[in-house]
Write a protein that holds these residues in place. Structure first.
Motif, PDB file in Angstrom:
ATOM      1  N   VAL A  71       0.849  -1.193   0.000  1.00 50.57           N
ATOM      2  CA  VAL A  71       0.000   0.000   0.000  1.00 50.57           C
ATOM      3  C   VAL A  71       0.884   1.241   0.000  1.00 50.57           C
ATOM      4  N   ALA A  72       0.549   2.171  -0.894  1.00 48.76           N
ATOM      5  CA  ALA A  72       1.283   3.430  -0.977  1.00 48.76           C
ATOM      6  C   ALA A  72       0.338   4.589  -0.703  1.00 48.76           C
ATOM      7  N   LEU A  73       0.850   5.569   0.031  1.00 44.32           N
ATOM      8  CA  LEU A  73       0.149   6.830   0.240  1.00 44.32           C
ATOM      9  C   LEU A  73       0.757   7.826  -0.726  1.00 44.32           C
ATOM     10  N   LEU A  74      -0.086   8.554  -1.443  1.00 43.97           N
ATOM     11  CA  LEU A  74       0.387   9.560  -2.379  1.00 43.97           C
ATOM     12  C   LEU A  74       0.090  10.942  -1.821  1.00 43.97           C
ATOM     13  N   LEU A  75       1.120  11.779  -1.776  1.00 45.80           N
ATOM     14  CA  LEU A  75       0.998  13.152  -1.312  1.00 45.80           C
ATOM     15  C   LEU A  75       1.457  14.072  -2.436  1.00 45.80           C
ATOM     16  N   VAL A  86       5.592   6.043   0.763  1.00 43.12           N
ATOM     17  CA  VAL A  86       4.889   7.294   0.510  1.00 43.12           C
ATOM     18  C   VAL A  86       5.542   7.939  -0.707  1.00 43.12           C
ATOM     19  N   PHE A  87       4.723   8.256  -1.692  1.00 46.08           N
ATOM     20  CA  PHE A  87       5.201   8.952  -2.880  1.00 46.08           C
ATOM     21  C   PHE A  87       4.796  10.416  -2.779  1.00 46.08           C
ATOM     22  N   LEU A  88       5.718  11.296  -3.099  1.00 45.58           N
ATOM     23  CA  LEU A  88       5.453  12.726  -3.145  1.00 45.58           C
ATOM     24  C   LEU A  88       5.522  13.158  -4.609  1.00 45.58           C
ATOM     25  N   ASP A  89       4.442  13.745  -5.106  1.00 43.45           N
ATOM     26  CA  ASP A  89       4.363  14.171  -6.514  1.00 43.45           C
ATOM     27  C   ASP A  89       4.799  13.047  -7.449  1.00 43.45           C
ATOM     28  N   LEU A 135       9.287   9.492   7.231  1.00 34.58           N
ATOM     29  CA  LEU A 135       8.439  10.680   7.294  1.00 34.58           C
ATOM     30  C   LEU A 135       7.969  10.917   8.723  1.00 34.58           C
ATOM     31  N   LEU A 136       7.650   9.850   9.442  1.00 34.91           N
ATOM     32  CA  LEU A 136       7.253  10.018  10.843  1.00 34.91           C
ATOM     33  C   LEU A 136       8.379  10.628  11.668  1.00 34.91           C
TER      34      LEU A 136
END
Length: 136
Positions: A72-76, A113-116, A130-131
């Motif tokens: 699972v990836a969170l995209l920001l 976590v992916f940023l852009d 990130l935490l």
């Protein structure tokens, strides 16, 4: 019926942007990214947007699950304009406190976590990193 104030306008999702995060990603500077995430809002894709009058309130966050691995990836995003069109159309603007709580709650499920992710200056980080950045 309440009257709208002259000149008052609700922000449109495409207007959501974190200038500090955009600049940090452009420089590919992880320390600056951490500072931007710790001190500013982040654009997050939503399956179900929150109330239109308050983009900071609610909504159901969209995450990506790799069908092959189950990861699972969170995209920001630094800017709603950087969100690929094939993601759900809704976006929300979330605080550093929300991001910290979300990553803490889902730390066992989120693998990255992916940023852009689609650019112009993508970065990737594990949620634990990130935490750490958010807790400094």
């Amino acid at each position: 019926m309440a009257k709208k104030r002259a000149g008052a306008k609700r922000p449109a999702p495409q207007d959501f942007r974190s200038e500090a995060l955009a600049l940090a990603l452009e420089k590919q500077d992880m320390a600056a990214v951490a500072l931007a995430l710790r001190n500013g809002n982040t654009v997050v894709p939503l399956i179900k947007p929150g109330p239109r009058d308050n983009p900071l309130d609610g909504g159901e966050v969209w995450t990506y699950r790799d069908p092959a691995t189950g990861d699972v990836a969170l995209l920001l995003f630094s800017d709603a304009k950087n969100k690929p069109a094939n993601l759900p159309p809704g976006v929300g603007v979330y605080s550093p406190a929300w991001l910290r709580a979300f990553l803490t709650t889902h730390r066992d499920a989120i693998t990255t976590v992916f940023l852009d992710i689609a650019g112009p200056h993508p970065m990737q980080a594990p949620p634990t990193e990130l935490l750490k950045a958010l807790e400094v």
